[in-house]
Design an enzyme around this catalytic site. Structure first.
Site, PDB file in Angstrom:
ATOM      1  N   THR A 138       0.825  -1.212   0.000  1.00 36.33           N
ATOM      2  CA  THR A 138       0.000   0.000   0.000  1.00 36.33           C
ATOM      3  C   THR A 138       0.856   1.257   0.000  1.00 36.33           C
ATOM      4  N   SER A 144      -6.358   0.111  -2.395  1.00 36.32           N
ATOM      5  CA  SER A 144      -7.257  -0.842  -3.067  1.00 36.32           C
ATOM      6  C   SER A 144      -6.790  -1.134  -4.483  1.00 36.32           C
ATOM      7  N   GLY A 177       2.601  -2.819   8.256  1.00 42.08           N
ATOM      8  CA  GLY A 177       2.847  -3.107   9.663  1.00 42.08           C
ATOM      9  C   GLY A 177       4.263  -3.583   9.872  1.00 42.08           C
ATOM     10  N   ARG A 316     -25.476 -10.484  35.316  1.00 39.71           N
ATOM     11  CA  ARG A 316     -26.198  -9.220  35.528  1.00 39.71           C
ATOM     12  C   ARG A 316     -27.674  -9.463  35.774  1.00 39.71           C
ATOM     13  N   ARG A 339     -30.601 -10.548  20.484  1.00 43.15           N
ATOM     14  CA  ARG A 339     -29.398  -9.806  20.051  1.00 43.15           C
ATOM     15  C   ARG A 339     -28.133 -10.651  20.223  1.00 43.15           C
ATOM     16  N   THR A 428     -10.936  -3.278   6.639  1.00 42.61           N
ATOM     17  CA  THR A 428     -10.240  -2.451   5.655  1.00 42.61           C
ATOM     18  C   THR A 428      -8.986  -3.116   5.133  1.00 42.61           C
ATOM     19  N   GLU A 430      -6.144  -5.875   4.103  1.00 40.07           N
ATOM     20  CA  GLU A 430      -6.243  -7.078   3.266  1.00 40.07           C
ATOM     21  C   GLU A 430      -7.398  -6.960   2.291  1.00 40.07           C
TER      22      GLU A 430
HETATM   23  C1  LIG Z   1      -2.061 -12.855   9.495  1.00 34.96           C
HETATM   24  C2  LIG Z   1      -1.430 -11.554   9.290  1.00 34.96           C
HETATM   25  C3  LIG Z   1      -2.125 -10.451  10.062  1.00 34.96           C
HETATM   26  C4  LIG Z   1      -2.808  -9.460   9.139  1.00 34.96           C
HETATM   27  C5  LIG Z   1      -2.696  -8.062   9.662  1.00 34.96           C
HETATM   28  C6  LIG Z   1      -3.159  -7.073   8.636  1.00 34.96           C
HETATM   29  C7  LIG Z   1      -2.089  -6.783   7.643  1.00 34.96           C
HETATM   30  C8  LIG Z   1      -2.645  -6.074   6.462  1.00 34.96           C
HETATM   31  C9  LIG Z   1      -2.029  -6.180   5.277  1.00 34.96           C
HETATM   32  C10 LIG Z   1      -2.553  -5.531   4.092  1.00 34.96           C
HETATM   33  O1  LIG Z   1      -3.531  -4.819   4.115  1.00 34.96           O
HETATM   34  S1  LIG Z   1      -1.672  -5.919   2.670  1.00 34.96           S
HETATM   35  C11 LIG Z   1      -2.440  -4.970   1.412  1.00 34.96           C
HETATM   36  C12 LIG Z   1      -3.822  -5.467   1.095  1.00 34.96           C
HETATM   37  N1  LIG Z   1      -4.289  -4.829  -0.070  1.00 34.96           N
HETATM   38  C13 LIG Z   1      -5.323  -5.300  -0.774  1.00 34.96           C
HETATM   39  O2  LIG Z   1      -5.987  -6.243  -0.405  1.00 34.96           O
HETATM   40  C14 LIG Z   1      -5.602  -4.578  -2.065  1.00 34.96           C
HETATM   41  C15 LIG Z   1      -6.968  -4.934  -2.610  1.00 34.96           C
HETATM   42  N2  LIG Z   1      -6.959  -4.824  -4.060  1.00 34.96           N
HETATM   43  C16 LIG Z   1      -6.776  -5.947  -4.855  1.00 34.96           C
HETATM   44  O3  LIG Z   1      -6.653  -7.071  -4.419  1.00 34.96           O
HETATM   45  C17 LIG Z   1      -6.816  -5.719  -6.347  1.00 34.96           C
HETATM   46  O4  LIG Z   1      -6.429  -4.395  -6.628  1.00 34.96           O
HETATM   47  C18 LIG Z   1      -8.248  -5.970  -6.940  1.00 34.96           C
HETATM   48  C19 LIG Z   1      -9.275  -5.174  -6.195  1.00 34.96           C
HETATM   49  C20 LIG Z   1      -8.542  -7.440  -6.858  1.00 34.96           C
HETATM   50  C21 LIG Z   1      -8.246  -5.510  -8.381  1.00 34.96           C
HETATM   51  O5  LIG Z   1      -7.145  -6.094  -8.988  1.00 34.96           O
HETATM   52  P1  LIG Z   1      -6.856  -5.854 -10.550  1.00 34.96           P
HETATM   53  O6  LIG Z   1      -7.195  -4.446 -10.903  1.00 34.96           O
HETATM   54  O7  LIG Z   1      -5.511  -6.353 -10.841  1.00 34.96           O
HETATM   55  O8  LIG Z   1      -7.847  -6.887 -11.199  1.00 34.96           O
HETATM   56  P2  LIG Z   1      -9.284  -6.685 -11.825  1.00 34.96           P
HETATM   57  O9  LIG Z   1      -9.134  -5.899 -13.091  1.00 34.96           O
HETATM   58  O10 LIG Z   1     -10.283  -6.218 -10.822  1.00 34.96           O
HETATM   59  O11 LIG Z   1      -9.610  -8.214 -12.156  1.00 34.96           O
HETATM   60  C22 LIG Z   1      -8.874  -8.859 -13.224  1.00 34.96           C
HETATM   61  C23 LIG Z   1      -9.141 -10.333 -13.103  1.00 34.96           C
HETATM   62  O12 LIG Z   1      -8.297 -10.818 -12.058  1.00 34.96           O
HETATM   63  C24 LIG Z   1      -9.070 -11.528 -11.117  1.00 34.96           C
HETATM   64  N3  LIG Z   1      -8.431 -11.382  -9.814  1.00 34.96           N
HETATM   65  C25 LIG Z   1      -8.278 -10.233  -9.110  1.00 34.96           C
HETATM   66  N4  LIG Z   1      -7.632 -10.495  -7.957  1.00 34.96           N
HETATM   67  C26 LIG Z   1      -7.375 -11.819  -7.936  1.00 34.96           C
HETATM   68  C27 LIG Z   1      -6.746 -12.689  -6.990  1.00 34.96           C
HETATM   69  N5  LIG Z   1      -6.266 -12.232  -5.827  1.00 34.96           N
HETATM   70  N6  LIG Z   1      -6.646 -13.994  -7.300  1.00 34.96           N
HETATM   71  C28 LIG Z   1      -7.150 -14.450  -8.473  1.00 34.96           C
HETATM   72  N7  LIG Z   1      -7.782 -13.681  -9.425  1.00 34.96           N
HETATM   73  C29 LIG Z   1      -7.874 -12.392  -9.124  1.00 34.96           C
HETATM   74  C30 LIG Z   1     -10.416 -10.884 -11.182  1.00 34.96           C
HETATM   75  O13 LIG Z   1     -11.395 -11.741 -10.656  1.00 34.96           O
HETATM   76  C31 LIG Z   1     -10.552 -10.664 -12.677  1.00 34.96           C
HETATM   77  O14 LIG Z   1     -10.895 -11.867 -13.262  1.00 34.96           O
HETATM   78  P3  LIG Z   1     -11.837 -11.852 -14.572  1.00 34.96           P
HETATM   79  O15 LIG Z   1     -13.118 -11.200 -14.135  1.00 34.96           O
HETATM   80  O16 LIG Z   1     -11.087 -11.033 -15.579  1.00 34.96           O
HETATM   81  O17 LIG Z   1     -11.980 -13.283 -14.918  1.00 34.96           O
HETATM   82  C1  LIG Z   2      -4.463  -1.383  10.525  1.00 37.92           C
HETATM   83  C2  LIG Z   2      -4.015  -1.481   9.089  1.00 37.92           C
HETATM   84  C3  LIG Z   2      -2.935  -2.281   8.755  1.00 37.92           C
HETATM   85  C4  LIG Z   2      -2.480  -2.346   7.436  1.00 37.92           C
HETATM   86  N1  LIG Z   2      -1.372  -3.101   7.139  1.00 37.92           N
HETATM   87  C5  LIG Z   2      -0.894  -3.105   5.868  1.00 37.92           C
HETATM   88  C6  LIG Z   2       0.304  -3.830   5.547  1.00 37.92           C
HETATM   89  O1  LIG Z   2       0.917  -4.448   6.410  1.00 37.92           O
HETATM   90  N2  LIG Z   2       0.763  -3.791   4.263  1.00 37.92           N
HETATM   91  C7  LIG Z   2       0.105  -3.100   3.278  1.00 37.92           C
HETATM   92  O2  LIG Z   2       0.572  -3.108   2.144  1.00 37.92           O
HETATM   93  N3  LIG Z   2      -1.046  -2.412   3.555  1.00 37.92           N
HETATM   94  C8  LIG Z   2      -1.546  -2.399   4.819  1.00 37.92           C
HETATM   95  N4  LIG Z   2      -2.704  -1.704   5.102  1.00 37.92           N
HETATM   96  C9  LIG Z   2      -3.353  -0.916   4.050  1.00 37.92           C
HETATM   97  C10 LIG Z   2      -4.648  -1.583   3.599  1.00 37.92           C
HETATM   98  O3  LIG Z   2      -4.381  -2.730   2.855  1.00 37.92           O
HETATM   99  C11 LIG Z   2      -5.461  -0.572   2.767  1.00 37.92           C
HETATM  100  O4  LIG Z   2      -5.820   0.490   3.604  1.00 37.92           O
HETATM  101  C12 LIG Z   2      -6.700  -1.261   2.207  1.00 37.92           C
HETATM  102  O5  LIG Z   2      -6.333  -2.118   1.158  1.00 37.92           O
HETATM  103  C13 LIG Z   2      -7.743  -0.241   1.703  1.00 37.92           C
HETATM  104  O6  LIG Z   2      -7.190   0.524   0.676  1.00 37.92           O
HETATM  105  P1  LIG Z   2      -7.280   2.130   0.745  1.00 37.92           P
HETATM  106  O7  LIG Z   2      -6.761   2.545   2.058  1.00 37.92           O
HETATM  107  O8  LIG Z   2      -6.666   2.642  -0.488  1.00 37.92           O
HETATM  108  O9  LIG Z   2      -8.838   2.433   0.723  1.00 37.92           O
HETATM  109  P2  LIG Z   2      -9.653   3.109  -0.498  1.00 37.92           P
HETATM  110  O10 LIG Z   2      -9.729   2.152  -1.623  1.00 37.92           O
HETATM  111  O11 LIG Z   2      -9.122   4.465  -0.723  1.00 37.92           O
HETATM  112  O12 LIG Z   2     -11.107   3.157   0.189  1.00 37.92           O
HETATM  113  C14 LIG Z   2     -11.763   4.370   0.502  1.00 37.92           C
HETATM  114  C15 LIG Z   2     -13.223   4.198   0.132  1.00 37.92           C
HETATM  115  O13 LIG Z   2     -13.310   4.094  -1.296  1.00 37.92           O
HETATM  116  C16 LIG Z   2     -14.111   2.969  -1.664  1.00 37.92           C
HETATM  117  N5  LIG Z   2     -13.672   2.452  -2.963  1.00 37.92           N
HETATM  118  C17 LIG Z   2     -12.414   2.320  -3.404  1.00 37.92           C
HETATM  119  N6  LIG Z   2     -12.393   1.810  -4.646  1.00 37.92           N
HETATM  120  C18 LIG Z   2     -13.687   1.603  -5.018  1.00 37.92           C
HETATM  121  C19 LIG Z   2     -14.336   1.082  -6.182  1.00 37.92           C
HETATM  122  N7  LIG Z   2     -13.651   0.673  -7.260  1.00 37.92           N
HETATM  123  N8  LIG Z   2     -15.686   1.027  -6.180  1.00 37.92           N
HETATM  124  C20 LIG Z   2     -16.395   1.427  -5.095  1.00 37.92           C
HETATM  125  N9  LIG Z   2     -15.843   1.936  -3.966  1.00 37.92           N
HETATM  126  C21 LIG Z   2     -14.509   2.021  -3.926  1.00 37.92           C
HETATM  127  C22 LIG Z   2     -13.873   1.976  -0.532  1.00 37.92           C
HETATM  128  O14 LIG Z   2     -14.941   1.034  -0.466  1.00 37.92           O
HETATM  129  C23 LIG Z   2     -13.835   2.902   0.689  1.00 37.92           C
HETATM  130  O15 LIG Z   2     -15.170   3.134   1.105  1.00 37.92           O
HETATM  131  C24 LIG Z   2      -3.168  -1.623   6.428  1.00 37.92           C
HETATM  132  C25 LIG Z   2      -4.278  -0.833   6.757  1.00 37.92           C
HETATM  133  C26 LIG Z   2      -4.704  -0.761   8.079  1.00 37.92           C
HETATM  134  C27 LIG Z   2      -5.900   0.096   8.418  1.00 37.92           C
END
Ligand SMILES: CCCCCCC/C=C/C(=O)SCCNC(=O)CCNC(=O)[C@H](O)C(C)(C)COP(=O)(O)OP(=O)(O)OC[C@H]1O[C@@H](n2cnc3c(N)ncnc32)[C@H](O)[C@@H]1OP(=O)(O)O
Ligand SMILES: Cc1cc2nc3c(=O)[nH]c(=O)nc-3n(C[C@H](O)[C@H](O)[C@H](O)COP(=O)(O)OP(=O)(O)OC[C@H]3O[C@@H](n4cnc5c(N)ncnc54)[C@H](O)[C@@H]3O)c2cc1C
Length: 636
Positions: A138, A144, A177, A316, A339, A428, A430
């Protein structure tokens, strides 16, 4: 009184074998043994105390987290714990820390996407914690939209190196993180550029800090992004900001030879980019892996809140005293049951869907190794959709449990405010839950267009109404000649309905298995029916519009729900005892096992630093002059 079980009368009402249910909840006798042993080990070690977190400053809190992480690692090494036992120990230490990302994302990313030689180089160091990794995907401007990431990785064929760079402010890595103050390495996601051509987002293993003195390496600017929601909560984690200024990186996850595991694109030493003939989305594999673990985590977090609220609801008493007798236990009020018990049922439902999703992920991983991508779309849709469904329901459920505990639920000593503050970002991270549901909607649109109206006939009979609901919701949307974007809010509803269908059907399938223990299967059948009928009641508009249920059916379902709540009532305490949580892990006076709540609440109040002095700091400076002023006014 200490030592007295104030909930004994509740436990004696149980109609099933609680010890057998503990095995069902844990997943197996072995899993129960490991969980039970490790949770007690952590609970009995003062080095893992957590009751003081809300009184620490950010720096004290973070330093304490580092101490605990190091202490946990020493415990793991000294006791020669297995990987499974070590993971359980980190779980029961119950403190968001850099280790979550090191073990939960950095290592899985290398295992899932690294080449053989990269795994041989990095995994031994990571397993011994001789390097500490984070997952840096990110950015300030994009989270996203992964394809919108701006960080670049330019291959320099002269030096056979990649140059990692942050070209704009918005390309700064933001949120990872463990990045802020601890990680020595990152898997950084960047746009690969070879010979002036761009090849999309890839992962690169980049060293960030010196292994000698922990100082950031040349070209690396790194720090913490600041305080987050809640006081203690996720502020034990150093979510970071990172900028690359033309950093040389020789260790690309995309580098060189053919991967043994999944796939990686290759950049040969001659500077040629070779894209393997596998879906580019496999670069997202780590996110798919973590999403399925997050579903299992949801059942843990929700069950923890439900355990607290159920035990406290039995303790309670409020109103209802007859002739000077005891007041009514709030758990006996039908509103409290309506609830609380659907949340209890959801905790069990999420446990079993988490087990199934773990199987689905293992299956798709095995298929990928044989270059079989046939189930990848379904695996993506299921992990994305179920992550969204279960985290939203769990976050809302924890807040409902806080409200179910009245005023005392708002005390930190209830454990619920902290649990909520730590848990809610799961909606939010992952993958933002709405963005993930849109992925499910896209999958459903494709499936409907390929299969026609029937999405799938592979569902148990009991889910016909649920399946018809999804088909109806999709037909209403797909039949209309408007674009996906225009209908996206409606399609997200269909996506939720689809995921609820999966949860219900997997709960029913679980009940078709052999489940040992007196009365255990019967209790699970009651909980399964509560989960299914509660959702039918909540979304009865959808079900009625499909025509597969009538208003009379809806009324009967509601009557049945009340009857089911009455069946759960005598077993409620035993059903939450089956989670087998220690008081240490629960971290809640309201949820303590013996139900001895009031003396513990009262005792805890006096431990607050504010009560270290009878007259508070500031009285003489601010209050006394105020009072004097009031006396002057009174004389006027
Ligand atoms: C245990 C550990 C503790 C956890 C603590 C928390 C730590 C947090 C870490 C993080 O937050 S890491 C960062 C996380 N970030 C995200 O999750 C980002 C979310 N966004 C995405 O995954 C992608 O941008 C998207 C939304 C899936 C869009 O991807 P993209 O633009 O590349 O694809 P599309 O044009 O939408 O779709 C094309 C095609 O690909 C298929 N597809 C998309 N993703 C996947 C996947 N992961 N695996 C397989 N296929 C995938 C999608 O379905 C489309 O298919 P078709 O419709 O073309 O058949
Ligand atoms: C506690 C915490 C830990 C994290 N740890 C990590 C980490 O270790 N590594 C890492 O890489 N990232 C990490 N992240 C980042 C996290 O993965 C992103 O915040 C998450 O993927 C959401 O993306 P964004 O912040 O860009 O939200 P945005 O996409 O900007 O979302 C903002 C709003 O826009 C909306 N939106 C966005 N796109 C669309 C669309 N196409 N259509 C409709 N609505 C849309 C969303 O639904 C949301 O309501 C962490 C975040 C948090 C809060």
């Amino acid at each position: 009184m200490e030592g007295v079980d104030h909930l004994a009368h509740e436990r004696n009402k149980s109609e099933f074998d609680v010890d057998a249910m503990k095995i069902v909840w844990a997943g197996s006798p072995h899993a129960f043994d490991v969980s039970d042993r490790i949770s007690k080990l952590v609970a009995s070690d003062p080095g893992f105390r957590k009751d003081n977190r809300s009184t620490l400053s950010r720096k004290e809190l973070f330093k304490n987290t580092l101490r605990k992480a190091a202490y946990a690692w020493k415990t793991i090494v000294d006791l020669r714990l297995s990987e499974e036992e070590a993971a359980k120990l980190r779980f029961y230490v119950d403190e968001p820390a850099f280790t979550d990302l090191h073990w939960g994302m950095f290592i899985p990313a290398i295992k899932g996407q690294g080449t053989e030689e990269q795994q041989q180089k990095w995994l031994p160091l990571a397993y011994k914690m001789q390097i500490i990794g984070c997952y840096a995907q990110t950015e300030l401007g994009h989270g996203s939209n992964v394809q919108g990431l701006e960080t670049t990785a330019t291959f320099d064929s002269q030096t056979d190196e990649f140059i990692i760079h942050s070209p704009t402010l918005t390309s700064s890595k933001w949120w990872p993180g463990g990045l802020g103050k601890v990680a020595t390495h990152a898997i950084a996601y960047a746009r690969l550029i070879v010979g002036g051509r761009e090849h999309g987002v890839h992962g690169f293993i980049v060293q960030l800090r010196s292994l000698e003195d922990h100082s950031p390496l040349l070209g690396i600017t790194v720090g913490d992004i600041g305080m987050k929601f809640g006081n203690g909560a996720y502020n034990t984690m150093d979510n970071g900001v990172l900028q690359f200024d033309h950093v040389l990186d020789v260790y690309s996850i995309a580098f060189a030879s053919i991967a043994v595991m999944l796939w990686v694109s290759q950049v040969t030493c001659e500077g040629k980019y070779k894209q393997s003939d596998v879906p580019r989305q496999l670069v997202y594999g780590t996110m798919v892996y973590v999403r399925q673990t997050i579903v299992a985590d949801a059942s843990c977090a929700l069950s923890r809140a439900v355990c607290i609220a159920t035990r406290y609801s039995a303790v309670r008493r409020q109103f209802g005293s007859q002739n000077g007798g005891p007041e009514t236990q709030v758990i006996d009020y039908k509103t409290q049951q309506s609830r609380l018990f659907p949340l209890l049922a959801s905790a069990y439902a999420f446990r079993f869907i988490g087990e199934w999703l773990k199987w689905l992920y293992a299956d798709v991983t095995q298929r990928l190794q044989a270059n079989d991508f046939s189930t990848l779309p379904e695996a993506h849709a299921c992990t994305a959709g179920l992550k969204s469904l279960t985290t939203t329901a769990t976050a809302d459920g924890i807040e409902e449990c806080r409200k179910l505990c009245g005023g005392h639920g708002y005390l930190c000593s209830s454990g619920l405010p902290e649990l909520f503050a730590v848990y809610v970002p799961a909606c939010t991270y992952e993958g933002d839950n709405t963005v993930l549901l849109l992925q499910v909607a896209r999958f459903l649109m494709k499936t409907v267009s390929q299969l026609g109206s029937r999405l799938s006939s592979k569902k148990p009979v009991g889910t016909i109404a649920y399946m018809t609901r999804v088909e109806h919701l999709m037909q209403c949307r797909c039949g209309v000649q408007r674009g996906f974007a225009e209908l996206s809010a409606d399609l997200v509803e269909a996506a939720v309905a689809h995921c609820q269908l999966i949860v219900v059907s997997k709960f029913i399938e679980k009940l078709q298995q052999e489940i040992p223990g007196k009365g255990v299967k019967q209790q699970l059948e009651v909980l399964c029916n509560i989960y299914a009928l509660f959702l039918l009641h909540k979304h009865q508009g959808d079900f009625l519009s499909t025509g597969c249920i009538t208003p009379k059916h809806a009324a009967l379902a509601n009557d049945e729900l009340r009857s089911l709540y009455s069946q759960v009532r005598p077993n409620a305490i035993a059903l939450v005892d089956a989670f087998n949580y220690t008081d240490h892990y629960l971290g809640s006076i309201l949820g303590c096992y013996d139900g001895n709540v009031y003396p513990k609440l009262y005792e805890a109040a006096w431990k607050d630093p504010l009560n270290e002095s009878v007259v508070p700091d500031g009285y003489h400076l601010y209050i006394r002059p105020l009072l004097k002023q009031e006396i002057r006014t009174a004389r006027l």
